[in-house]
Scaffold this active site. Sequence first.
Site, PDB file in Angstrom:
ATOM      1  N   HIS A 183      -3.903 -56.663  24.623  1.00  0.00           N
ATOM      2  CA  HIS A 183      -2.570 -56.452  25.177  1.00  0.00           C
ATOM      3  C   HIS A 183      -1.911 -55.195  24.629  1.00  0.00           C
ATOM      4  CE1 HIS A 183       0.856 -58.827  27.227  1.00  0.00           C
ATOM      5  NE2 HIS A 183      -0.023 -58.398  28.107  1.00  0.00           N
ATOM      6  N   HIS A 218       5.478 -64.037  18.340  1.00  0.00           N
ATOM      7  CA  HIS A 218       4.229 -63.436  18.852  1.00  0.00           C
ATOM      8  C   HIS A 218       3.285 -64.591  19.162  1.00  0.00           C
ATOM      9  CE1 HIS A 218       1.212 -60.496  19.548  1.00  0.00           C
ATOM     10  NE2 HIS A 218       1.037 -60.000  18.332  1.00  0.00           N
ATOM     11  N   GLY A 254       7.770 -69.143  24.655  1.00  0.00           N
ATOM     12  CA  GLY A 254       6.866 -69.062  25.798  1.00  0.00           C
ATOM     13  C   GLY A 254       7.519 -68.402  27.005  1.00  0.00           C
ATOM     14  N   HIS A 257       9.391 -61.382  27.640  1.00  0.00           N
ATOM     15  CA  HIS A 257       8.363 -60.475  27.138  1.00  0.00           C
ATOM     16  C   HIS A 257       8.964 -59.128  26.782  1.00  0.00           C
ATOM     17  CE1 HIS A 257       4.575 -58.318  26.830  1.00  0.00           C
ATOM     18  NE2 HIS A 257       4.100 -59.510  26.526  1.00  0.00           N
ATOM     19  N   ASP A 308       1.761 -67.711  26.719  1.00  0.00           N
ATOM     20  CA  ASP A 308       1.786 -68.780  25.724  1.00  0.00           C
ATOM     21  C   ASP A 308       2.314 -70.102  26.264  1.00  0.00           C
ATOM     22  OD1 ASP A 308       0.689 -67.533  23.467  1.00  0.00           O
ATOM     23  OD2 ASP A 308       2.502 -66.346  23.261  1.00  0.00           O
TER      24      ASP A 308
HETATM   25  C1  LIG Z   1       9.123 -61.930  23.593  1.00  0.00           C
HETATM   26  C2  LIG Z   1      10.543 -61.570  23.160  1.00  0.00           C
HETATM   27  C3  LIG Z   1      10.566 -61.415  21.641  1.00  0.00           C
HETATM   28  C4  LIG Z   1      10.962 -60.280  23.851  1.00  0.00           C
HETATM   29  O1  LIG Z   1      12.210 -59.972  23.332  1.00  0.00           O
HETATM   30  P1  LIG Z   1      13.120 -58.801  23.933  1.00  0.00           P
HETATM   31  O2  LIG Z   1      12.285 -57.646  24.279  1.00  0.00           O
HETATM   32  O3  LIG Z   1      14.241 -58.631  22.987  1.00  0.00           O
HETATM   33  O4  LIG Z   1      13.649 -59.489  25.266  1.00  0.00           O
HETATM   34  P2  LIG Z   1      14.737 -58.965  26.235  1.00  0.00           P
HETATM   35  O5  LIG Z   1      15.318 -57.675  25.765  1.00  0.00           O
HETATM   36  O6  LIG Z   1      14.169 -59.009  27.580  1.00  0.00           O
HETATM   37  O7  LIG Z   1      15.878 -60.076  26.125  1.00  0.00           O
HETATM   38  C5  LIG Z   1      16.927 -60.064  27.056  1.00  0.00           C
HETATM   39  C6  LIG Z   1      17.831 -61.235  26.834  1.00  0.00           C
HETATM   40  O8  LIG Z   1      17.156 -62.443  27.117  1.00  0.00           O
HETATM   41  C7  LIG Z   1      17.166 -63.314  26.013  1.00  0.00           C
HETATM   42  N1  LIG Z   1      15.886 -63.941  25.883  1.00  0.00           N
HETATM   43  C8  LIG Z   1      14.708 -63.305  25.855  1.00  0.00           C
HETATM   44  N2  LIG Z   1      13.729 -64.212  25.708  1.00  0.00           N
HETATM   45  C9  LIG Z   1      14.333 -65.425  25.658  1.00  0.00           C
HETATM   46  C10 LIG Z   1      13.838 -66.727  25.503  1.00  0.00           C
HETATM   47  N3  LIG Z   1      12.540 -66.944  25.373  1.00  0.00           N
HETATM   48  N4  LIG Z   1      14.715 -67.730  25.505  1.00  0.00           N
HETATM   49  C11 LIG Z   1      16.026 -67.541  25.647  1.00  0.00           C
HETATM   50  N5  LIG Z   1      16.553 -66.295  25.782  1.00  0.00           N
HETATM   51  C12 LIG Z   1      15.708 -65.262  25.780  1.00  0.00           C
HETATM   52  C13 LIG Z   1      17.425 -62.411  24.826  1.00  0.00           C
HETATM   53  O9  LIG Z   1      18.003 -63.138  23.745  1.00  0.00           O
HETATM   54  C14 LIG Z   1      18.338 -61.392  25.415  1.00  0.00           C
HETATM   55  O10 LIG Z   1      19.641 -61.958  25.487  1.00  0.00           O
HETATM   56  P3  LIG Z   1      20.934 -61.070  25.138  1.00  0.00           P
HETATM   57  O11 LIG Z   1      20.856 -59.899  26.070  1.00  0.00           O
HETATM   58  O12 LIG Z   1      22.041 -62.001  25.400  1.00  0.00           O
HETATM   59  O13 LIG Z   1      20.771 -60.691  23.698  1.00  0.00           O
HETATM   60  C15 LIG Z   1      11.538 -62.681  23.581  1.00  0.00           C
HETATM   61  O14 LIG Z   1      11.501 -62.830  24.978  1.00  0.00           O
HETATM   62  C16 LIG Z   1      11.268 -63.998  22.894  1.00  0.00           C
HETATM   63  O15 LIG Z   1      11.689 -64.209  21.753  1.00  0.00           O
HETATM   64  N6  LIG Z   1      10.514 -64.921  23.560  1.00  0.00           N
HETATM   65  C17 LIG Z   1      10.174 -66.171  22.954  1.00  0.00           C
HETATM   66  C18 LIG Z   1       8.951 -66.011  22.070  1.00  0.00           C
HETATM   67  C19 LIG Z   1       7.690 -65.828  22.871  1.00  0.00           C
HETATM   68  O16 LIG Z   1       7.463 -66.493  23.862  1.00  0.00           O
HETATM   69  N7  LIG Z   1       6.840 -64.926  22.380  1.00  0.00           N
HETATM   70  C20 LIG Z   1       5.572 -64.644  22.989  1.00  0.00           C
HETATM   71  C21 LIG Z   1       5.622 -63.335  23.712  1.00  0.00           C
HETATM   72  S1  LIG Z   1       4.096 -63.079  24.615  1.00  0.00           S
END
Ligand SMILES: CC(C)(COP(=O)(O)OP(=O)(O)OC[C@H]1O[C@@H](n2cnc3c(N)ncnc32)[C@H](O)[C@@H]1OP(=O)(O)O)[C@@H](O)C(=O)NCCC(=O)NCCS
Length: 371
Positions: A183, A218, A254, A257, A308
Amino acid sequence: MGENTAEGLRGIRAGNTSICTVGAEGHGLHYRGYAIEDLAENSCFEEVAYLLMKGELPTQNQLDGWCEQLQTHRRLPGLVEDILRRLPADAHPMDVLRTGVSAMGIAEPEPGLEGGFETAVRLLGALPSMLGTWYWGSRGKDVPSGDGIEGFAAYVMLMVKDDTPSDLECRLMDASLILYAEHEFNASTFTSRVCASTLADFYACIVGAIGTLSGALHGGANEKAMALIQQFKDPEDAARGVREMLAQRKLIMGFGHGVYRVRDPRNAIIKGWAKKVSEDRNDLRLFEISEAVEQVMWDEKRLFANLDFYSATAYHMAGIDTPLFTPIFVLSRTSGWAAHVIEQRADNKLIRPLANYIGPEQRTYLSIEDR
Ligand SMILES: CC(C)(COP(=O)(O)OP(=O)(O)OC[C@H]1O[C@@H](n2cnc3c(N)ncnc32)[C@H](O)[C@@H]1OP(=O)(O)O)[C@@H](O)C(=O)NCCC(=O)NCCS
């Protein structure tokens, strides 16, 4: 944020790669130019690992030789086996793998830093046995021999599942290993490249990458996703519960992204497998709960499931214990990490960014009595 800084390095191109593209048009994923949909449908993990590490799909002869090497490398050095057998049953298996890889670096040190391909193959072949040695051994059971089991995915299933895996479960594992293999500059891969850029050995790169992958933002997200869906009794309960969590501004693991903006192309594939395995068991309860969570996340936040999320349902329905989910990700992603370490070494430049300083201005040192 100061001048020229980006939070979490978002949007920064930190180097060149010819291994993978993520998020072209907001949703595409290609390994060495091949679409993930084609690979997941037509290929097997061994073929994909070869493609990532060598750059081209193997011929039949090359694939046969490669599979044979991976099978030969299932054998663990005595030192590694001893160490793994001493680790407690309540250790997290990510820590077990991190320790096993570190021990491999002592038992069979990398001969030199040219390339790294041979060491990578050795480690890739050994990783499922490391997990199995601890998983079975720590519960006082014999590790299944694997004699007669040819495929990488089938051998992984044998190492991580108590009863005999079905053909469908092995095919699910094969597809999920393909999806997890690579990835681009994700956090763990970037760790492996930073480590490689200092001319550290191959094992050090993988140990660092495993540590990075273990975090809940992650690789660890698949375990957290499982914990989430297991707490709901039915789809209505799930929809209500997730809405409440969102109202409390909680993260739903999950979903979302760092790069994809439209959808994660791996989701449709793993979701299909989650459904197939659930149907095979004649038990769609968790799958339907997962769908309810997915729907609420889309309706309320326009956030899509990443790989995930349905991996959790799929692995669970295939009879795999939750703590083994992220370690399985390691068994696969090592092929991607290896490809990146090899690529970094081929045209190396020490990775050393700058920081934007936000601490105090220059201060006068006070002796300890005067503070
Ligand atoms: C993967 C991740 C870290 C990406 O983070 P990022 O690049 O900061 O995401 P974004 O900028 O698109 O976030 C935009 C908004 O959506 C929210 N958001 C993003 N993922 C979210 C989630 N899984 N649940 C709830 N809210 C979420 C963020 O808090 C942010 O809100 P804000 O603007 O009010 O602060 C994040 O989506 C996350 O923590 N996901 C859960 C963990 C996960 O599934 N990880 C595996 C990735 S393959």
